[in-house]
Design an enzyme around this catalytic site. Sequence first.
Site, PDB file in Angstrom:
ATOM      1  N   LYS A  13     -26.243 -12.376 -39.587  1.00 39.09           N
ATOM      2  CA  LYS A  13     -24.843 -12.284 -39.167  1.00 39.09           C
ATOM      3  C   LYS A  13     -24.761 -12.252 -37.642  1.00 39.09           C
ATOM      4  O   LYS A  13     -25.549 -11.563 -36.986  1.00 39.09           O
ATOM      5  CB  LYS A  13     -24.210 -11.007 -39.747  1.00 39.09           C
ATOM      6  CG  LYS A  13     -22.723 -11.107 -40.007  1.00 39.09           C
ATOM      7  CD  LYS A  13     -22.386 -12.066 -41.137  1.00 39.09           C
ATOM      8  CE  LYS A  13     -21.143 -11.670 -41.898  1.00 39.09           C
ATOM      9  NZ  LYS A  13     -20.937 -12.545 -43.060  1.00 39.09           N
ATOM     10  N   THR A  61     -25.518 -12.276 -45.864  1.00 38.14           N
ATOM     11  CA  THR A  61     -25.171 -11.949 -44.472  1.00 38.14           C
ATOM     12  C   THR A  61     -24.095 -10.859 -44.449  1.00 38.14           C
ATOM     13  O   THR A  61     -23.996 -10.095 -43.487  1.00 38.14           O
ATOM     14  CB  THR A  61     -24.701 -13.193 -43.683  1.00 38.14           C
ATOM     15  OG1 THR A  61     -23.439 -13.616 -44.171  1.00 38.14           O
ATOM     16  CG2 THR A  61     -25.708 -14.322 -43.761  1.00 38.14           C
ATOM     17  N   ARG A 183     -22.467 -18.928   5.618  1.00 30.91           N
ATOM     18  CA  ARG A 183     -21.718 -19.530   4.511  1.00 30.91           C
ATOM     19  C   ARG A 183     -21.318 -18.433   3.530  1.00 30.91           C
ATOM     20  O   ARG A 183     -21.780 -17.288   3.634  1.00 30.91           O
ATOM     21  CB  ARG A 183     -22.562 -20.594   3.797  1.00 30.91           C
ATOM     22  CG  ARG A 183     -23.778 -20.029   3.100  1.00 30.91           C
ATOM     23  CD  ARG A 183     -24.510 -21.043   2.231  1.00 30.91           C
ATOM     24  NE  ARG A 183     -25.616 -20.414   1.522  1.00 30.91           N
ATOM     25  CZ  ARG A 183     -26.388 -21.009   0.629  1.00 30.91           C
ATOM     26  NH1 ARG A 183     -26.188 -22.275   0.310  1.00 30.91           N
ATOM     27  NH2 ARG A 183     -27.361 -20.363   0.024  1.00 30.91           N
ATOM     28  N   GLN A 239     -32.830 -18.892  -3.814  1.00 32.60           N
ATOM     29  CA  GLN A 239     -34.210 -18.753  -4.291  1.00 32.60           C
ATOM     30  C   GLN A 239     -34.879 -17.522  -3.679  1.00 32.60           C
ATOM     31  O   GLN A 239     -35.501 -16.714  -4.391  1.00 32.60           O
ATOM     32  CB  GLN A 239     -35.010 -20.011  -3.907  1.00 32.60           C
ATOM     33  CG  GLN A 239     -34.741 -21.242  -4.741  1.00 32.60           C
ATOM     34  CD  GLN A 239     -33.590 -22.116  -4.235  1.00 32.60           C
ATOM     35  OE1 GLN A 239     -32.676 -21.633  -3.578  1.00 32.60           O
ATOM     36  NE2 GLN A 239     -33.608 -23.395  -4.575  1.00 32.60           N
ATOM     37  N   HIS A 267     -20.042 -22.794  -5.347  1.00 26.33           N
ATOM     38  CA  HIS A 267     -19.765 -23.282  -3.998  1.00 26.33           C
ATOM     39  C   HIS A 267     -18.320 -23.022  -3.566  1.00 26.33           C
ATOM     40  O   HIS A 267     -17.379 -23.187  -4.348  1.00 26.33           O
ATOM     41  CB  HIS A 267     -20.049 -24.788  -3.920  1.00 26.33           C
ATOM     42  CG  HIS A 267     -21.444 -25.146  -4.340  1.00 26.33           C
ATOM     43  ND1 HIS A 267     -22.565 -24.598  -3.747  1.00 26.33           N
ATOM     44  CD2 HIS A 267     -21.908 -25.969  -5.309  1.00 26.33           C
ATOM     45  CE1 HIS A 267     -23.647 -25.080  -4.316  1.00 26.33           C
ATOM     46  NE2 HIS A 267     -23.280 -25.916  -5.279  1.00 26.33           N
TER      47      HIS A 267
END
Length: 307
Positions: A13, A61, A183, A239, A267
């Site tokens: 389920k 289920t 930025r 990164q 962005h």
Amino acid sequence: MSYSYLADSTYGKDNVKFLKVKKDKSNSKLHEVMEATVKVLLKGDFDVSYTEADNTPIVPTDTVKNTILILAKQYDTWPIEKFAAKLALHFTSKYSHVSGVTVEIYQDRWVKYNVDGKESLHSFVHQGPEKKIVFLDYDKKNGPSRYFLTTSIKDLTVLKSTNSMFYGYNKCEYTTLKPTTDRILSTDIFARWEWNCSKLGCLKSIAEGAKDSTFDSVYTCARDITLDIFAKENSASVQATMFNMATAILKKAPEVSYVTYELPNKHYFLFDLKWFKGLENDNELFYPSPHPNGLIKCRVGRKTAKL
Ligand SMILES: O=c1[nH]c(=O)c2[nH]c(=O)[nH]c2[nH]1
């Protein structure tokens, strides 16, 4: 000769939801709440239900759903790592033909707020899409000391309006991106840590609560580290920042063997407003670009000391 064979199967389920209220023993109006969404999938001796239309082995289920709710009522569900262990042990011991189980639990973030300068006893604010997620994969034949358990933070949306850079990248004839030392950086945090089961101990002890404080403190520490590094670091790239976050979590949590981050780079592009009377735009007005987005993933492990 039949044409096909069953290569793999699992069933159960999904989207079993509950809200649990935990009442303080000495003050019945002092509450905690947990809103959770549970998925339990069973593996085992079910092949004939697919290949022979023989339903005999099927635990419906619907029964899986009822069990999740009854165990949620009868047992402590905090933290969800413990509840996942309880569910996995239940399904694999109750039914001899169930060989393994995967359990996934999503927990909403309901946080108490202050009223008249004091934390409310029983009123909460929902913190949006952010979730805590636990995933447990347990195969009975390996015994309760071997399992795969992860905890995640998902959809914690953050943004910083400066102290993020991106320059020095590979350039070729396809490159149009301009390097920047200032930025916007924004992402939906998805951080996942893999528990080391030999450090954590067997599922039975987890189900009995032996590691409750470890689960709680590592969750708080991973969330704090993520937000702290995001805020404090002058980011060289998504990164580099995610690697630093993962390393800091590994340093703080010896029970964790790997940390994975999956981060969209959402962005925000600076509007060029020079067309209007030469108007300068000093990183003040941006266009939130819904797509495409960068997507950056890494899984970070701990170097073992060489003897
Ligand atoms: O932090 C970033 N990593 C990238 O890999 C990348 N690529 C890109 O266009 N902008 C960024 N930013």
